[in-house]
Write an enzyme that holds these catalytic residues in place. Sequence first.
Site, short mmCIF file in Angstrom:
data_model
loop_
_atom_site.label_atom_id
_atom_site.label_comp_id
_atom_site.label_asym_id
_atom_site.label_seq_id
_atom_site.Cartn_x
_atom_site.Cartn_y
_atom_site.Cartn_z
N LYS A 122 56.41 29.02 24.10
CA LYS A 122 56.34 27.92 23.13
C LYS A 122 54.88 27.53 22.95
O LYS A 122 54.23 27.05 23.87
CB LYS A 122 57.16 26.73 23.63
CG LYS A 122 57.17 25.54 22.68
CD LYS A 122 58.02 24.42 23.25
CE LYS A 122 58.06 23.21 22.34
NZ LYS A 122 58.88 22.11 22.90
N ASP A 171 68.70 14.99 22.73
CA ASP A 171 68.94 16.03 21.72
C ASP A 171 69.91 17.09 22.26
O ASP A 171 69.68 18.29 22.12
CB ASP A 171 67.62 16.68 21.30
CG ASP A 171 67.71 17.34 19.93
OD1 ASP A 171 68.69 17.07 19.21
OD2 ASP A 171 66.82 18.13 19.58
#
Length: 544
Positions: free
Chosen positions: A262, A359
């Site tokens: 990432k 989330d």
Amino acid sequence: MLVLPTTSHPIKFLVSYINYEAQLIYVQDPENCLPNKFLKLNNLSIQPYHLYDGVAQNINYFNCSSVGHPHLRNSIQSSSDSQDMISCPIYVSNPYDSVLELDLVSCTKMFHVNASVTVNELQINMLSMRWSKPDCSECEEKGKRCKWKNNSTQGDIECFDCKGKRKPIHIPTSFIFSATGSILLGLVLITVFKIHRYFRKKEEDQARVEKFLEDYRAEKPARFSYADIKRMTSGFKQKLGEGTHGAVFKGKLSNEILVAVKILNSTEGEGKDFINEVGIMGKIHHINVVRLLGFCAEGLHRALVYNFFQNGSLQNFIFPPDNKDHFLGWEKLQQVAHGIAKGIEYLHVGCNHPILHFDINPHNVLLDDNFTPKISDFGLAKLCSKNPSLVSMTAARGTLGYIAPEVFSRNFGNVSYKSDIYSYGMLLLEMVGGRKNVDMSSDQTSQVLYPDWIHNLIEGDIRIHIEEQDDAKIAKRLAIVGLWCIQWRPVNRPSIKNVIQMLETEEEDKLSVPPNPFHSTTSITTATELTLLRQPLELEVIQE
């Protein structure tokens, strides 16, 4: 010292500067609490003085006494003495200032006032005032001069005899040159000091990141150079996806170990975003949460390295039971649901500090080769240093369809760990129904399809393909647990420990079906609240 008489008692100020020609005076509060004393002066005529700034504006007042220590990082008041901050917990700001940026979320807003003074003056403990010239016509007729009468609040004047003029003072030229040189030298020294302080702050910023990374080595993640990141991703060749905080690329640590890298977006500041995300991930060690393998911190480049899971996310396996080519099977779904719950339990109560994910959804649950679930993507996570039953937030966060009602509106209750429970409940219902819980093609943008359909399924009005009796029990158990998790009020939802107990129970009779929040006569849902939940494009700020 300047003493201003008021209706209650005189107020003392320290005089820091006077310009008689411009009739201007600067005063300071010796107790370093000017916002508090200003309330006694505002809208009060103290002749002959009046505020220098004639433009009225709104000023917000906050009470930070509950904090108990200096905490205003972004304020000029942060340079004050710690004891002053404790003895004067009053803070002021402009109406348009961000409460989050000023770190005022722990303070209480008292009120706002309209005053002809700037917020900056109150913050730096400096007040500018002017005085008007008195009308000396009556005294001049008597051959005298006049002045404002001492300790008068009505603007009274008094006459006094005029004495002979003083001879002008002769200032030597050498003194003028010496004073000018001293001033120039002082300006040069101040400039050099400011430049030195600027670069020292930059060095301290880098040193802070380096110190964090040095202390972090005990957690055993590897530190990679940016060249290592480029090499393991083959020059960022295969992109897996992109989110709010950066893009994710597929890479290799070796021929046997695949990784997901990432690349974080470039951020300004003091490296706090990078430290926050790496710090949270580095504290996580659980079979049902993704593991941070390494990181990169080289200049402006920031990257995180995780295991790569070939099966991808849970979203790839949400299909109806009659789709035998892709459906995982009820027993496997139960294992996945149980693993996700264990991961959430670890985040809520297993860490040194509770972590709220905010989330939870099928896209953020990865499956390894054995279909063991791994909770991922902590970009919206919040590390709680206090009780996670009450969390401060200034904006809604999460994925549409899984966001708890209280995140949108405090009318439903406080934001807490129960917000993750709601998201988990929606995920369970999707697993049972084999379809999305939100119809994005609807005219209402986010038409909620559950839990009405699930209630009809449990009551037998709707049937799905289930071959075995044990599978039917699993489907019913998952559906009931999901319905309990998505109750409107957070207080009506179970804790994650109770969720796990319900998933593990073998006595089906102990699982009662909760009321349908859409059709129950005891439902607190109103048309206004439902409309609020179906408007994702304009999220209102949650007022503290």
